[in-house]
Design a protein around this motif. Sequence first.
Motif, PDB file in Angstrom:
ATOM      1  N   TYR A  32      -2.877   3.845  -3.126  1.00 38.48           N
ATOM      2  CA  TYR A  32      -2.693   2.792  -4.127  1.00 38.48           C
ATOM      3  C   TYR A  32      -2.325   1.515  -3.367  1.00 38.48           C
ATOM      4  N   SER A  33      -2.952   0.405  -3.728  1.00 33.07           N
ATOM      5  CA  SER A  33      -2.646  -0.830  -3.011  1.00 33.07           C
ATOM      6  C   SER A  33      -2.965  -2.034  -3.874  1.00 33.07           C
ATOM      7  N   TYR A  34      -2.354  -3.161  -3.516  1.00 30.01           N
ATOM      8  CA  TYR A  34      -2.703  -4.444  -4.111  1.00 30.01           C
ATOM      9  C   TYR A  34      -2.471  -5.533  -3.066  1.00 30.01           C
ATOM     10  N   GLU A  91       0.838  -1.201   0.000  1.00 26.04           N
ATOM     11  CA  GLU A  91       0.000   0.000   0.000  1.00 26.04           C
ATOM     12  C   GLU A  91       0.869   1.245   0.000  1.00 26.04           C
ATOM     13  N   ASN A 131       6.108   6.087 -10.151  1.00 20.08           N
ATOM     14  CA  ASN A 131       4.709   5.765 -10.397  1.00 20.08           C
ATOM     15  C   ASN A 131       4.199   4.906  -9.233  1.00 20.08           C
ATOM     16  N   ALA A 172       1.425   3.684  -8.682  1.00 23.64           N
ATOM     17  CA  ALA A 172       0.425   2.693  -9.075  1.00 23.64           C
ATOM     18  C   ALA A 172       1.041   1.458  -9.724  1.00 23.64           C
TER      19      ALA A 172
END
Length: 833
Positions: A537-539, A527, A601, A603
């Motif tokens: 932004y996270s995954y 994150e 970036n 993201a």
Amino acid sequence: MRWLLPVLLIWSSVVPVSAQRPEGAQRGLGGPSIGKLYGRVIDTSTRKGAEFATITVYLMPKDSLLGGGISRRSGEFDVDKLPIGPPLKVVVSFIGYKPTTLEARLTRERLELDLGNIDLEPDNALLNEVEVVGERSSMVMQVDRRVFNVEKDLSTQGGTAVDVMKNVPGLSVDLDGNVEMRGARPQILVDGRPSSLTLEQIPAEEIERVEVITNPSVAFDANSTGGILNVVLKKNTKPGYNGQVQAGVGTNDRYQGGANLNMKEGRWGFNLSGNYNTGGNATNGGTDRVDRSSGITTGYFAQNTDSRSTRVMRGGRFGADWQMSNRNLLSLSMNLRGHGNTGEDGLVSRIRDADNLLVSTGEQINTSRTETFSFSPQLSFRRKSPKEGREWSADLSYSRWDRTSTATFDQYTFSSDGAELATSPRLQDNLGGSTYDQLTLQMDHIVPMGENNKIEWGVKGNWKRDNTYLDVFVTSPFVGTDLRDTSLSNTYIVTDIINAAYLNWSHRLNPRWTMQGGFRFEQTWFETELTDKNITYSYKYPDGAENLAKALFPALYLSRKWDESLREVQVNFSRKISRPNFWQIMPFIMNADSRNVRIGNPALAPELSSLAEVNHLLPFFKGKATWFTSLFGRYTQDAITSYATPLPSDTTILLNTFVNGSYNASGGWENIIKIEPRQGLQFTLSGTMQYTDVALSSSFGGTRNTGTNWNAKAMVNYRFMKEWTLQLNGEYETARIQPQGKGLPQYGLDASVSHDFTKKLTGVLSVNDVFYTRRWGNIIDTQSLYQESFRRREMRYIRFTLTWKFGEQNTSLFRRRQNQQREPGGGGEEMGP
């Protein structure tokens, strides 16, 4: 061969106790005397350790005495410096007990043998063989890894780990000191564990060796698409003490000093080191651009850059090993590093229209200053079982990294007649800093299952947190004085948590064929929170049952060995993940001029890769040469790649960043040949040819590019007149394939010569980049522009380093002191050697 890495790490940490041995007992045996036997003697009447039992080792069949020792209070003993190859007989005896006789043979398959618990009664113990490590040279090649011994490399004396890496076959170093292997960036480990240390923060004189693994097994992190580089630091492994003091001076304000001390007494071992290093550079760069619109030239931009930089590095390291018993080792270490950088860039630019008429000129002065400090404690425990090969280990490590930085960007623009424009000047001040924390806990267990099977399993937790801020203040005719630019200022927190578990199975199909297979599961949560903009932004992999395939990483290895030879063939397959680095995600301007902006970036998502290799290790020329050849392939989804595009708000400014492309498919052929035609002369030749097919996703234009590039390295080491050594290092790399263009060729030559003034005092004179040819850059070719740019990392320099080594091995410091105290009295018993 997967188990060799932890064995080497343990071997570098374990501190053996030297047994007494008759002087000259092993002369004339031919092979190296580097084997070791150890175990524990048990009194069968009490089932406790037997103290003062006598252990004697003989050379069969004539029963020539080689050495021996006496068991300690716990019953433990060890005997080292035993020859490799011939059969040995071990006799354990004690007054009033029946002697126990065992046989063993030390071969090229093992180094140390744990004899287990030995009862003082007749016992038909069946022993395994012992591994042997060959004589040290500049590089040792194995089918699944290469070991580069740093001490043999003259050109790295007085340098850093970056200097070490550029000489390792198969590796390349870019403008910023980042390492690449086969077109991807490897994971960097220090003593087998992750660290916040950068390569530039590790002095070369503290490094013992570098281990290169191109396709690591599931026991290693899945974030190793580019392989693994394990930097093993120096540590004493024998009783006694040793160390060195080093000082160096060179052109461009290069001064260096350092010292290290290693001690081993009884069950305790200590190492201590400190260093200081300064240097400066005066380099240049350039950019030439043709602006286009639908393929038609609309203007020209040219810029020249002159840079001045200085660096100061300082630090130290402390470590302690406690050999709790022959089978239990507890280690504690601490690294402290400080690093300071200053820089000043002067940029002069000229802008012309489509008719090549001068439109405007510009000047920019950039200054920067960065200070970093890091510390990394680590606690490790290793336990070996009496059962050969069974082992359990646990490691706890923490890293802290603090950085503060200031920078200025002052831009001035002028019309074609030299008048300053109304928008000039634009003055920008950057104030920033960050705090980085990393905590890692890892446990591993190796369990042999009979003679032909072995199970390895382990778990790991890794937590990282990066808290960074940047405040940008701008002064210009339009905005006023020292106005905070909210579009350029950022404050963010990056949290990266990875939990992993793995299971690996090794099976010997027959005496020649071995198979290894396993799975690794990694749970990833990443994150990035821009706290001042309320953007996140996270995954997460896996996210419940979703994306489960992105959390599983299988690997399969098949090896074939030849008897009485180092020849070996290995075929392997694996799946890896590559997560973005911090500089790729930081949404900050990292360097800029009037026409170029570079920004991260946040993201970015990880890329997933499938890898395959066929490796062949072949000795030839009567054992004086070794050839390693490898065919490899890699297919990457969501490939992280550089991307350049004009800013929508001002198409004359080029935005450079990183994006997830569509795919990257590559394959190649790597070769390394090491030849020692005669004593004192060694050639190491390496080269890789690689084909690349890379494409951007449709959202970024879908640009695709294909092509072939290759690189070659050569190292020649020649010792002459007994006291002199000459070394040459050269490399050449052709243009790399990129989605929007290609890189520039890069090549250079280093030369070094050393002289042994005494056995302990050595001087090294080295010249870096003899012909001043090394530079890095790229060509971007799109519908909107054509640009060619380059920069240099450092200038040519000459450095002289003086190293004094001291110490005495295989001796007891306290025993010597006691003997010296007894000598004045005379008349005492004569002590054995």
